[in-house]
Every structure is written in structure tokens, then in C-alpha cells.
Design a protein around this motif. Structure first.
Motif, PDB file in Angstrom:
ATOM      1  N   CYS A   1       0.854  -1.178   0.000  1.00  0.00           N
ATOM      2  CA  CYS A   1       0.000   0.000   0.000  1.00  0.00           C
ATOM      3  C   CYS A   1       0.898   1.238   0.000  1.00  0.00           C
ATOM      4  CB  CYS A   1      -0.928   0.003   1.211  1.00  0.00           C
ATOM      5  SG  CYS A   1      -1.964   1.478   1.296  1.00  0.00           S
ATOM      6  N   TRP A   2       0.628   2.152  -0.898  1.00  0.00           N
ATOM      7  CA  TRP A   2       1.473   3.337  -1.047  1.00  0.00           C
ATOM      8  C   TRP A   2       1.336   4.319   0.118  1.00  0.00           C
ATOM      9  CZ3 TRP A   2      -1.022   7.986  -1.074  1.00  0.00           C
ATOM     10  CH2 TRP A   2      -2.387   7.970  -1.352  1.00  0.00           C
ATOM     11  N   LEU A   3       0.239   4.260   0.873  1.00  0.00           N
ATOM     12  CA  LEU A   3       0.011   5.273   1.903  1.00  0.00           C
ATOM     13  C   LEU A   3       0.779   5.004   3.195  1.00  0.00           C
ATOM     14  CD1 LEU A   3      -1.440   7.884   2.606  1.00  0.00           C
ATOM     15  CD2 LEU A   3      -3.402   6.518   3.335  1.00  0.00           C
ATOM     16  N   HIS A   4       0.653   3.793   3.755  1.00  0.00           N
ATOM     17  CA  HIS A   4       1.297   3.495   5.033  1.00  0.00           C
ATOM     18  C   HIS A   4       2.274   2.323   4.981  1.00  0.00           C
ATOM     19  CE1 HIS A   4      -2.416   5.624   6.603  1.00  0.00           C
ATOM     20  NE2 HIS A   4      -1.405   6.370   7.009  1.00  0.00           N
ATOM     21  N   GLY A   5       2.433   1.689   3.815  1.00  0.00           N
ATOM     22  CA  GLY A   5       3.449   0.656   3.671  1.00  0.00           C
ATOM     23  C   GLY A   5       3.056  -0.759   4.037  1.00  0.00           C
ATOM     24  N   SER A   6       1.778  -1.005   4.315  1.00  0.00           N
ATOM     25  CA  SER A   6       1.368  -2.394   4.563  1.00  0.00           C
ATOM     26  C   SER A   6       1.538  -3.213   3.298  1.00  0.00           C
ATOM     27  CB  SER A   6      -0.100  -2.460   4.999  1.00  0.00           C
ATOM     28  OG  SER A   6      -0.261  -1.934   6.285  1.00  0.00           O
ATOM     29  N   CYS A   7       2.049  -4.434   3.438  1.00  0.00           N
ATOM     30  CA  CYS A   7       2.192  -5.351   2.309  1.00  0.00           C
ATOM     31  C   CYS A   7       1.206  -6.500   2.482  1.00  0.00           C
ATOM     32  CB  CYS A   7       3.612  -5.912   2.239  1.00  0.00           C
ATOM     33  SG  CYS A   7       4.832  -4.696   1.757  1.00  0.00           S
ATOM     34  N   PHE A   8       0.694  -6.977   1.348  1.00  0.00           N
ATOM     35  CA  PHE A   8      -0.268  -8.075   1.351  1.00  0.00           C
ATOM     36  C   PHE A   8       0.221  -9.190   0.444  1.00  0.00           C
ATOM     37  CE2 PHE A   8      -2.537  -4.223   2.346  1.00  0.00           C
ATOM     38  CZ  PHE A   8      -3.358  -4.591   3.395  1.00  0.00           C
ATOM     39  N   ASP A   9       0.058 -10.436   0.901  1.00  0.00           N
ATOM     40  CA  ASP A   9       0.369 -11.605   0.096  1.00  0.00           C
ATOM     41  C   ASP A   9      -0.662 -11.707  -1.026  1.00  0.00           C
ATOM     42  OD1 ASP A   9       1.787 -14.424  -0.015  1.00  0.00           O
ATOM     43  OD2 ASP A   9      -0.367 -14.745  -0.279  1.00  0.00           O
ATOM     44  N   LEU A  10      -0.206 -11.851  -2.265  1.00  0.00           N
ATOM     45  CA  LEU A  10      -1.128 -11.859  -3.397  1.00  0.00           C
ATOM     46  C   LEU A  10      -1.973 -13.122  -3.476  1.00  0.00           C
ATOM     47  CD1 LEU A  10       1.175 -10.258  -6.093  1.00  0.00           C
ATOM     48  CD2 LEU A  10      -0.692  -9.185  -4.808  1.00  0.00           C
ATOM     49  N   GLY A  11      -1.469 -14.231  -2.981  1.00  0.00           N
ATOM     50  CA  GLY A  11      -2.227 -15.475  -3.028  1.00  0.00           C
ATOM     51  C   GLY A  11      -3.335 -15.558  -2.000  1.00  0.00           C
ATOM     52  N   SER A  12      -3.054 -15.084  -0.797  1.00  0.00           N
ATOM     53  CA  SER A  12      -4.022 -15.210   0.300  1.00  0.00           C
ATOM     54  C   SER A  12      -4.692 -13.907   0.690  1.00  0.00           C
ATOM     55  CB  SER A  12      -3.329 -15.785   1.532  1.00  0.00           C
ATOM     56  OG  SER A  12      -2.407 -14.839   2.063  1.00  0.00           O
ATOM     57  N   GLY A  13      -4.089 -12.783   0.330  1.00  0.00           N
ATOM     58  CA  GLY A  13      -4.602 -11.492   0.764  1.00  0.00           C
ATOM     59  C   GLY A  13      -4.180 -11.107   2.167  1.00  0.00           C
ATOM     60  N   ALA A  14      -3.435 -11.980   2.844  1.00  0.00           N
ATOM     61  CA  ALA A  14      -3.040 -11.737   4.232  1.00  0.00           C
ATOM     62  C   ALA A  14      -2.038 -10.587   4.333  1.00  0.00           C
ATOM     63  CB  ALA A  14      -2.412 -12.998   4.828  1.00  0.00           C
ATOM     64  N   PRO A  15      -2.183  -9.760   5.379  1.00  0.00           N
ATOM     65  CA  PRO A  15      -1.194  -8.703   5.583  1.00  0.00           C
ATOM     66  C   PRO A  15       0.121  -9.302   6.063  1.00  0.00           C
ATOM     67  CG  PRO A  15      -2.759  -8.730   7.403  1.00  0.00           C
ATOM     68  CD  PRO A  15      -3.232  -9.743   6.406  1.00  0.00           C
ATOM     69  N   ILE A  16       1.218  -8.768   5.553  1.00  0.00           N
ATOM     70  CA  ILE A  16       2.547  -9.259   5.911  1.00  0.00           C
ATOM     71  C   ILE A  16       3.126  -8.423   7.052  1.00  0.00           C
ATOM     72  CG2 ILE A  16       4.879  -9.683   5.001  1.00  0.00           C
ATOM     73  CD1 ILE A  16       3.193 -11.199   3.167  1.00  0.00           C
ATOM     74  N   ASN A  17       2.736  -7.160   7.115  1.00  0.00           N
ATOM     75  CA  ASN A  17       3.271  -6.250   8.122  1.00  0.00           C
ATOM     76  C   ASN A  17       2.227  -5.190   8.487  1.00  0.00           C
ATOM     77  OD1 ASN A  17       3.768  -5.230   5.404  1.00  0.00           O
ATOM     78  ND2 ASN A  17       4.753  -3.507   6.405  1.00  0.00           N
ATOM     79  N   PRO A  18       2.405  -4.543   9.663  1.00  0.00           N
ATOM     80  CA  PRO A  18       1.479  -3.495  10.056  1.00  0.00           C
ATOM     81  C   PRO A  18       1.679  -2.238   9.195  1.00  0.00           C
ATOM     82  CG  PRO A  18       3.089  -3.947  11.801  1.00  0.00           C
ATOM     83  CD  PRO A  18       3.396  -4.848  10.653  1.00  0.00           C
ATOM     84  N   PRO A  19       0.741  -1.333   9.206  1.00  0.00           N
ATOM     85  CA  PRO A  19      -0.342  -1.245  10.166  1.00  0.00           C
ATOM     86  C   PRO A  19      -1.571  -2.106   9.832  1.00  0.00           C
ATOM     87  CG  PRO A  19      -0.329   0.723   8.814  1.00  0.00           C
ATOM     88  CD  PRO A  19       0.860  -0.093   8.409  1.00  0.00           C
ATOM     89  N   ALA A  20      -1.677  -2.668   8.643  1.00  0.00           N
ATOM     90  CA  ALA A  20      -2.845  -3.502   8.323  1.00  0.00           C
ATOM     91  C   ALA A  20      -2.826  -4.773   9.164  1.00  0.00           C
ATOM     92  CB  ALA A  20      -2.861  -3.868   6.842  1.00  0.00           C
ATOM     93  N   THR A  21      -4.001  -5.163   9.642  1.00  0.00           N
ATOM     94  CA  THR A  21      -4.131  -6.394  10.411  1.00  0.00           C
ATOM     95  C   THR A  21      -5.163  -7.340   9.798  1.00  0.00           C
ATOM     96  OG1 THR A  21      -5.783  -5.402  11.877  1.00  0.00           O
ATOM     97  CG2 THR A  21      -3.479  -5.282  12.586  1.00  0.00           C
ATOM     98  N   GLN A  22      -5.956  -6.846   8.855  1.00  0.00           N
ATOM     99  CA  GLN A  22      -6.993  -7.647   8.211  1.00  0.00           C
ATOM    100  C   GLN A  22      -6.593  -7.952   6.771  1.00  0.00           C
ATOM    101  OE1 GLN A  22      -9.779  -8.788   9.858  1.00  0.00           O
ATOM    102  NE2 GLN A  22      -8.655  -7.938  11.600  1.00  0.00           N
ATOM    103  N   PRO A  23      -6.929  -9.141   6.266  1.00  0.00           N
ATOM    104  CA  PRO A  23      -6.622  -9.464   4.871  1.00  0.00           C
ATOM    105  C   PRO A  23      -7.515  -8.681   3.907  1.00  0.00           C
ATOM    106  CG  PRO A  23      -7.912 -11.208   5.846  1.00  0.00           C
ATOM    107  CD  PRO A  23      -7.604 -10.238   6.954  1.00  0.00           C
ATOM    108  N   VAL A  24      -7.094  -8.625   2.656  1.00  0.00           N
ATOM    109  CA  VAL A  24      -7.943  -8.097   1.597  1.00  0.00           C
ATOM    110  C   VAL A  24      -8.536  -9.291   0.855  1.00  0.00           C
ATOM    111  CG1 VAL A  24      -6.751  -5.891   1.309  1.00  0.00           C
ATOM    112  CG2 VAL A  24      -5.978  -7.874   0.005  1.00  0.00           C
ATOM    113  N   PRO A  25      -9.789  -9.183   0.404  1.00  0.00           N
ATOM    114  CA  PRO A  25     -10.391 -10.285  -0.339  1.00  0.00           C
ATOM    115  C   PRO A  25      -9.616 -10.579  -1.623  1.00  0.00           C
ATOM    116  CG  PRO A  25     -12.070  -8.742   0.383  1.00  0.00           C
ATOM    117  CD  PRO A  25     -10.743  -8.099   0.644  1.00  0.00           C
ATOM    118  N   THR A  26      -9.531 -11.860  -1.961  1.00  0.00           N
ATOM    119  CA  THR A  26      -8.869 -12.295  -3.196  1.00  0.00           C
ATOM    120  C   THR A  26      -9.887 -12.997  -4.090  1.00  0.00           C
ATOM    121  OG1 THR A  26      -8.204 -14.395  -2.191  1.00  0.00           O
ATOM    122  CG2 THR A  26      -6.631 -12.568  -2.046  1.00  0.00           C
ATOM    123  N   TYR A  27      -9.569 -13.075  -5.368  1.00  0.00           N
ATOM    124  CA  TYR A  27     -10.466 -13.668  -6.352  1.00  0.00           C
ATOM    125  C   TYR A  27      -9.677 -14.625  -7.247  1.00  0.00           C
ATOM    126  CZ  TYR A  27     -13.109  -9.516  -5.024  1.00  0.00           C
ATOM    127  OH  TYR A  27     -13.758  -8.539  -4.306  1.00  0.00           O
TER     128      TYR A  27
END
Length: 111
Positions: free
Chosen positions: A67-93
Motif C-alpha cells: 500500500c502506497w500510503l502506510h506501507g502495509s504489504c499483502f500476500d497476493l495469493g491469500s490477501g493476508a497482511p505481511i506487516n502493520p499497520p494492516a491487520t486484516q486481509p484483503v479479499p482475493t479472487y
């Protein structure tokens, strides 16, 4: 990959940059980030679970999107956050490629 989902064409493969992302919207206005990383195409909800900004504007690297705003990274396969500040996954399709067409199942793999 579930074949029972509602598949819709959302882009052509050539529109998605190598190691990059493309933001699209479906007919029902679902924002989706199509991401090409390490030779695979992924689809995630194009909204960061932390700050509600477009993930498609972030950096792609090694199977993740940042994420360009706060630097949270998400795994593309699962949507899971890799680091804070995000704690919730993003939906995947699920994604399938037919010729040059990129199709996405609108049934979320996770929520």
C-alpha cells in the motif's frame, strides 16, 4: 480455482504491467486490482484493509503488493497482511486466462 463462480472479463493480459498492477472495476463497480508478479496474475479487492486507498497504486514485489500510503504489504495469493499497520486481509479472487482475456470470478476466496 472454482468453476462455479461468476466469471467476468476484466482486462486483457497485455494491459497488466510485468511486476505491476492495474485497477479495474466490474459492472457492479467492485474495485479489483489485477497484479502480475513472478509470471502469475492475481486479483485482490483494490482497497487496502487499513486505510481504504487503492492498492493498485502500490508497488509489486516478490508475490506481494505494498500500500502506497502506510506501507502495509499483502500476500497476493491469500490477501493476508505481511506487516502493520494492516491487520486484516484483503479479499482475493480466482483468475483465469483465456487467450489474451483476463477473467475473474466474483466469488471471493476469502473475506
Amino acid at each position: 480455482m472454482s468453476e462455479s463462480g461468476r466469471w467476468v472479463k476484466v482486462a486483457e493480459l497485455k494491459e497488466i504491467p510485468e511486476e505491476g498492477a492495474l485497477g479495474v472495476e466490474t459492472d457492479d463497480e467492485t474495485p479489483i486490482a489485477l497484479i502480475r508478479s513472478e509470471g502469475e496474475v492475481y486479483a485482490v479487492r483494490d482497497v487496502c484493509s487499513h486505510a481504504e486507498v487503492r492498492l493498485s497504486e502500490g508497488e509489486v514485489e516478490d508475490g506481494t503488493i505494498e500500500c502506497w500510503l502506510h506501507g502495509s504489504c499483502f500476500d497476493l495469493g491469500s490477501g493476508a497482511p505481511i506487516n502493520p499497520p494492516a491487520t486484516q486481509p484483503v479479499p482475493t479472487y480466482d483468475v483465469k486466462i483465456e487467450g489474451d482475456d483476463v477473467l475473474v470470478s466474483l466469488d471471493e476466496k476469502n473475506s
